[in-house]
Write a protein that holds these residues in place. Structure first.
Motif, PDB file in Angstrom:
ATOM      1  N   GLU A 335      50.769  51.008  38.174  1.00 49.46           N
ATOM      2  CA  GLU A 335      51.242  49.353  38.036  1.00 49.46           C
ATOM      3  C   GLU A 335      49.977  48.602  38.421  1.00 49.46           C
ATOM      4  OE1 GLU A 335      54.224  49.607  40.595  1.00 49.46           O
ATOM      5  OE2 GLU A 335      55.718  50.964  39.313  1.00 49.46           O
ATOM      6  N   GLY A 336      49.256  48.872  39.521  1.00 42.94           N
ATOM      7  CA  GLY A 336      48.154  47.963  39.929  1.00 42.94           C
ATOM      8  C   GLY A 336      47.076  47.791  38.626  1.00 42.94           C
ATOM      9  N   LEU A 337      46.807  49.145  38.270  1.00 43.61           N
ATOM     10  CA  LEU A 337      45.693  48.903  37.140  1.00 43.61           C
ATOM     11  C   LEU A 337      46.143  48.257  35.883  1.00 43.61           C
ATOM     12  CD1 LEU A 337      44.544  52.494  37.151  1.00 43.61           C
ATOM     13  CD2 LEU A 337      43.087  50.513  37.885  1.00 43.61           C
ATOM     14  N   SER A 338      47.558  48.416  35.410  1.00 46.00           N
ATOM     15  CA  SER A 338      48.276  47.766  34.540  1.00 46.00           C
ATOM     16  C   SER A 338      47.894  46.111  34.605  1.00 46.00           C
ATOM     17  CB  SER A 338      49.706  47.972  34.165  1.00 46.00           C
ATOM     18  OG  SER A 338      49.498  49.515  34.055  1.00 46.00           O
ATOM     19  N   ARG A 339      48.505  45.643  35.943  1.00 47.87           N
ATOM     20  CA  ARG A 339      48.387  44.295  36.033  1.00 47.87           C
ATOM     21  C   ARG A 339      46.590  43.813  35.913  1.00 47.87           C
ATOM     22  NH1 ARG A 339      51.684  45.595  40.615  1.00 47.87           N
ATOM     23  NH2 ARG A 339      49.777  45.940  41.953  1.00 47.87           N
ATOM     24  N   LEU A 340      45.741  44.475  36.499  1.00 47.95           N
ATOM     25  CA  LEU A 340      44.413  44.138  36.155  1.00 47.95           C
ATOM     26  C   LEU A 340      44.082  44.148  34.863  1.00 47.95           C
ATOM     27  CD1 LEU A 340      42.331  45.865  38.957  1.00 47.95           C
ATOM     28  CD2 LEU A 340      42.579  43.633  38.646  1.00 47.95           C
ATOM     29  N   ARG A 343      45.127  41.235  33.272  1.00 47.27           N
ATOM     30  CA  ARG A 343      44.547  39.978  33.926  1.00 47.27           C
ATOM     31  C   ARG A 343      42.928  39.733  33.061  1.00 47.27           C
ATOM     32  NH1 ARG A 343      42.905  39.834  40.015  1.00 47.27           N
ATOM     33  NH2 ARG A 343      45.151  40.386  40.015  1.00 47.27           N
ATOM     34  N   TYR A 344      42.366  40.869  32.945  1.00 43.07           N
ATOM     35  CA  TYR A 344      41.182  40.805  32.417  1.00 43.07           C
ATOM     36  C   TYR A 344      40.901  41.266  30.792  1.00 43.07           C
ATOM     37  CZ  TYR A 344      39.563  40.034  37.125  1.00 43.07           C
ATOM     38  OH  TYR A 344      39.428  39.777  38.517  1.00 43.07           O
ATOM     39  N   GLY A 345      42.187  41.244  30.284  1.00 44.44           N
ATOM     40  CA  GLY A 345      42.209  41.554  28.783  1.00 44.44           C
ATOM     41  C   GLY A 345      41.367  42.949  28.376  1.00 44.44           C
ATOM     42  N   GLU A 367      28.376  49.670  33.300  1.00 38.33           N
ATOM     43  CA  GLU A 367      28.028  48.409  34.253  1.00 38.33           C
ATOM     44  C   GLU A 367      29.167  48.253  35.241  1.00 38.33           C
ATOM     45  OE1 GLU A 367      27.806  49.096  31.022  1.00 38.33           O
ATOM     46  OE2 GLU A 367      26.012  48.285  30.034  1.00 38.33           O
ATOM     47  N   LEU A 368      30.283  48.391  34.983  1.00 34.69           N
ATOM     48  CA  LEU A 368      31.583  48.223  35.695  1.00 34.69           C
ATOM     49  C   LEU A 368      31.523  49.229  36.830  1.00 34.69           C
ATOM     50  CD1 LEU A 368      34.087  46.632  36.445  1.00 34.69           C
ATOM     51  CD2 LEU A 368      35.507  48.353  35.129  1.00 34.69           C
ATOM     52  N   VAL A 369      31.106  50.470  36.668  1.00 33.02           N
ATOM     53  CA  VAL A 369      30.839  51.412  37.932  1.00 33.02           C
ATOM     54  C   VAL A 369      29.827  50.799  38.798  1.00 33.02           C
ATOM     55  CG1 VAL A 369      30.269  53.686  38.474  1.00 33.02           C
ATOM     56  CG2 VAL A 369      31.795  53.554  36.587  1.00 33.02           C
ATOM     57  N   ALA A 370      28.966  50.189  38.183  1.00 30.36           N
ATOM     58  CA  ALA A 370      27.594  50.023  38.943  1.00 30.36           C
ATOM     59  C   ALA A 370      28.201  48.492  39.737  1.00 30.36           C
ATOM     60  CB  ALA A 370      26.440  49.390  38.130  1.00 30.36           C
ATOM     61  N   ALA A 371      28.823  47.747  39.337  1.00 26.96           N
ATOM     62  CA  ALA A 371      29.466  46.523  39.987  1.00 26.96           C
ATOM     63  C   ALA A 371      30.416  47.024  40.901  1.00 26.96           C
ATOM     64  CB  ALA A 371      29.979  45.640  38.874  1.00 26.96           C
ATOM     65  N   ALA A 372      31.235  48.100  40.840  1.00 33.32           N
ATOM     66  CA  ALA A 372      32.025  48.449  41.778  1.00 33.32           C
ATOM     67  C   ALA A 372      31.142  49.136  43.064  1.00 33.32           C
ATOM     68  CB  ALA A 372      33.042  49.666  41.152  1.00 33.32           C
ATOM     69  N   LEU A 373      30.264  49.766  42.656  1.00 35.34           N
ATOM     70  CA  LEU A 373      29.654  50.306  43.796  1.00 35.34           C
ATOM     71  C   LEU A 373      28.853  49.216  44.657  1.00 35.34           C
ATOM     72  CD1 LEU A 373      28.055  53.011  44.973  1.00 35.34           C
ATOM     73  CD2 LEU A 373      26.132  52.344  43.426  1.00 35.34           C
ATOM     74  N   ALA A 408      38.710  44.416  41.093  1.00 36.88           N
ATOM     75  CA  ALA A 408      39.054  42.736  40.635  1.00 36.88           C
ATOM     76  C   ALA A 408      37.639  42.115  41.067  1.00 36.88           C
ATOM     77  CB  ALA A 408      40.049  42.129  41.381  1.00 36.88           C
ATOM     78  N   ARG A 409      37.024  42.516  41.966  1.00 39.71           N
ATOM     79  CA  ARG A 409      35.681  41.613  42.267  1.00 39.71           C
ATOM     80  C   ARG A 409      34.686  42.147  41.589  1.00 39.71           C
ATOM     81  NH1 ARG A 409      37.474  42.229  47.939  1.00 39.71           N
ATOM     82  NH2 ARG A 409      35.643  43.699  48.389  1.00 39.71           N
ATOM     83  N   ALA A 410      34.654  43.568  41.113  1.00 38.45           N
ATOM     84  CA  ALA A 410      33.743  44.261  40.228  1.00 38.45           C
ATOM     85  C   ALA A 410      33.983  43.569  38.768  1.00 38.45           C
ATOM     86  CB  ALA A 410      33.856  45.611  40.415  1.00 38.45           C
ATOM     87  N   PHE A 411      34.965  43.414  38.353  1.00 40.04           N
ATOM     88  CA  PHE A 411      35.030  42.794  37.205  1.00 40.04           C
ATOM     89  C   PHE A 411      34.713  41.271  37.227  1.00 40.04           C
ATOM     90  CE2 PHE A 411      38.687  45.794  35.639  1.00 40.04           C
ATOM     91  CZ  PHE A 411      38.290  45.993  34.498  1.00 40.04           C
ATOM     92  N   ALA A 412      34.809  40.593  38.183  1.00 41.64           N
ATOM     93  CA  ALA A 412      34.526  39.242  38.437  1.00 41.64           C
ATOM     94  C   ALA A 412      33.092  39.411  38.268  1.00 41.64           C
ATOM     95  CB  ALA A 412      35.043  38.600  39.461  1.00 41.64           C
ATOM     96  N   ARG A 413      32.147  40.287  39.178  1.00 39.15           N
ATOM     97  CA  ARG A 413      30.906  40.403  39.163  1.00 39.15           C
ATOM     98  C   ARG A 413      30.086  40.744  37.614  1.00 39.15           C
ATOM     99  NH1 ARG A 413      26.902  41.318  42.808  1.00 39.15           N
ATOM    100  NH2 ARG A 413      28.514  41.172  44.292  1.00 39.15           N
ATOM    101  N   LEU A 414      30.848  41.406  37.099  1.00 34.98           N
ATOM    102  CA  LEU A 414      30.457  41.728  35.603  1.00 34.98           C
ATOM    103  C   LEU A 414      30.642  40.668  34.609  1.00 34.98           C
ATOM    104  CD1 LEU A 414      29.442  44.162  33.799  1.00 34.98           C
ATOM    105  CD2 LEU A 414      31.912  44.717  33.362  1.00 34.98           C
TER     106      LEU A 414
END
Length: 426
Positions: A335-340, A343-345, A367-373, A408-414
């Motif tokens: 459910e949390g992943l579905s909301r994200l 939100r980020y399309g 790139e998302l994995v790197a941003a999450a790291l 969510a912060r990783a998506f924003a960073r990316l």
């Protein structure tokens, strides 16, 4: 500014465990230069783990939603596993493959009783278990199907990195250069008609993953897997299910086959069975139990130390309410992943239990994995457009919520990085 060092306060249930002093080796001892190239690794050097958290040699904490690729069933250094290994190490580690030990007999009996299997054989890795399944099926073909040896697998399958397991796998993602052995063919996953058309008198077995993990967490459909089981019964061939990644509670049931209401002749287990130590199993039912002494050799298979770990993990997973909790937390994660993704399309969220994938709209998984790291979150990208989530089966809802905040912060960073690249002058 490094947002990782400014991590917002986590919910109480997700609070980082209290740090313990860590003795850090000299810097020269931590250089990766002498390590043969193999798996791509991040630069961090990890020194301690507890539950869903890892600490590196600089004292930074990371929330781990990979758990070694679904290996650490109970999380990092769970007390039940630490105690079992410590007690067993003081008593007996490895009497040798030519002798029984109490843990070996206890684990194979527990596995057979809990899975409805007739025989079990213990190995060190999932690849070896899949290799053993191939050998066992071809032995059965010699005895019961006029020497049939051909095995049909699915496109994008990944059954391990031994030669036989690689031959049963598709070139993408885990078989990049090896030519492979003869006697295998691949057909599209979730395509029952294509599978049926490939069967002939040479066919001894169909070998499938209930969920294709390395292909991007692609579940078999209910109709497909039930249809495969029916096809195998009608044509008198074996059904092999590779549950190396999906077994031992990962999907909210002890075996993923239970979710589909099917029953395989041969099952392979690995990864989560040892909870982080090298342990795998080959299960057989009915007339598939045809191995003779010496046909499934191995020098350390079923040693007492690894069996103690396997029993500790299996007993924990089979405790009342454990699998129901996996299902409940899995729904919370989905459910949390579905909301994200809304939100980020992004694309679909798919999986079962605590094995999920997020399909991206672009090839930006690495790139998302790197941003999450950078946000102190460990994720895995099995495909260029897929991010995978395989947390500990003991993960809390608080840990899941904290992961979603960091993601969510990783998506924003990316997004910010992409925007900056677009605004750069030519």
């Amino acid at each position: 500014m490094n947002l990782f060092n400014l991590r917002r306060s986590a919910p109480a249930a997700a609070a980082e465990p209290k740090r313990a002093p860590v003795i850090v080796p000299h810097a020269s001892e931590q250089s990766p230069e002498r390590l043969m190239p193999g798996t791509e690794r991040a630069a961090q050097v990890f020194v301690r783990g507890q539950g869903s958290w890892l600490w590196d040699n600089e004292g930074h904490a990371y929330l781990d939603f990979t758990q070694g690729g679904a290996v650490n069933s109970l999380g990092h250094s769970p007390s039940v596993l630490v105690k079992a290994l410590g007690n067993q190490a003081q008593a007996l580690i490895n009497p040798g493959s030519g002798f029984h030990n109490r843990g070996l007999l206890g684990l194979v009996n527990r596995l057979c009783q809990s899975t409805g299997s007739d025989q079990a054989y213990l190995l060190n890795s999932g690849a070896e278990a899949c290799e053993g399944a191939i050998k066992l099926a071809r032995k059965w073909g010699q005895l019961h199907r006029n020497g049939a040896y051909h095995i049909i697998t699915a496109s994008q399958a990944c059954h391990g990195r031994s030669l036989g397991a690689l031959s049963a796998s598709d070139p993408l993602p885990c078989n990049r250069c090896e030519p492979g052995l003869p006697g295998f063919s691949k057909v599209p996953f979730n395509d029952l008609a294509a599978l049926h058309a490939e069967v002939d008198s040479r066919t001894v077995a169909i070998m499938l993953e209930p969920i294709q993990g390395e292909a991007g967490v692609i579940p078999a459909t209910q109709e497909y897997l039930k249809g495969v089981e029916t096809l195998c019964r009608e044509l008198g061939i074996l059904l092999i299910l590779d549950e190396v990644q999906t077994g031992i509670g990962r999907c909210g049931a002890l075996l993923a086959e239970e979710l589909y209401g099917v029953r395989a002749d041969i099952i392979t287990l690995g990864k989560g069975l040892g909870g982080g130590v090298p342990l795998a199993a080959l299960l057989a039912r009915g007339k598939a139990c045809c191995a003779e002494p010496g046909e499934l050799e191995g020098s350390h298979h079923g040693n007492a130390l690894m069996c103690a770990a396997g029993l500790a993990v299996l007993d924990s997973v089979l405790e009342p309410g454990f699998l129901a909790q996996v299902q409940d937390n899995g729904r919370h994660l989905r459910e949390g992943l579905s909301r994200l993704t809304g939100r980020y399309g992004q694309g679909e969220v798919r999986g079962h239990g605590l094995l999920w994938a997020l399909q991206l709209k672009e090839n930006l998984a690495r790139e998302l994995v790197a941003a999450a790291l950078h946000e102190g979150l460990l994720l895995n990208a099995p495909q260029v457009d897929v991010v995978r989530f395989s947390p500990a089966l003991t993960v809390s809802k608080g840990n899941i919520d904290e992961m979603l905040l960091r993601l969510a912060r990783a998506f924003a960073r990316l997004h910010a990085q992409q925007q900056a690249r677009r605004e750069m002058p030519a």
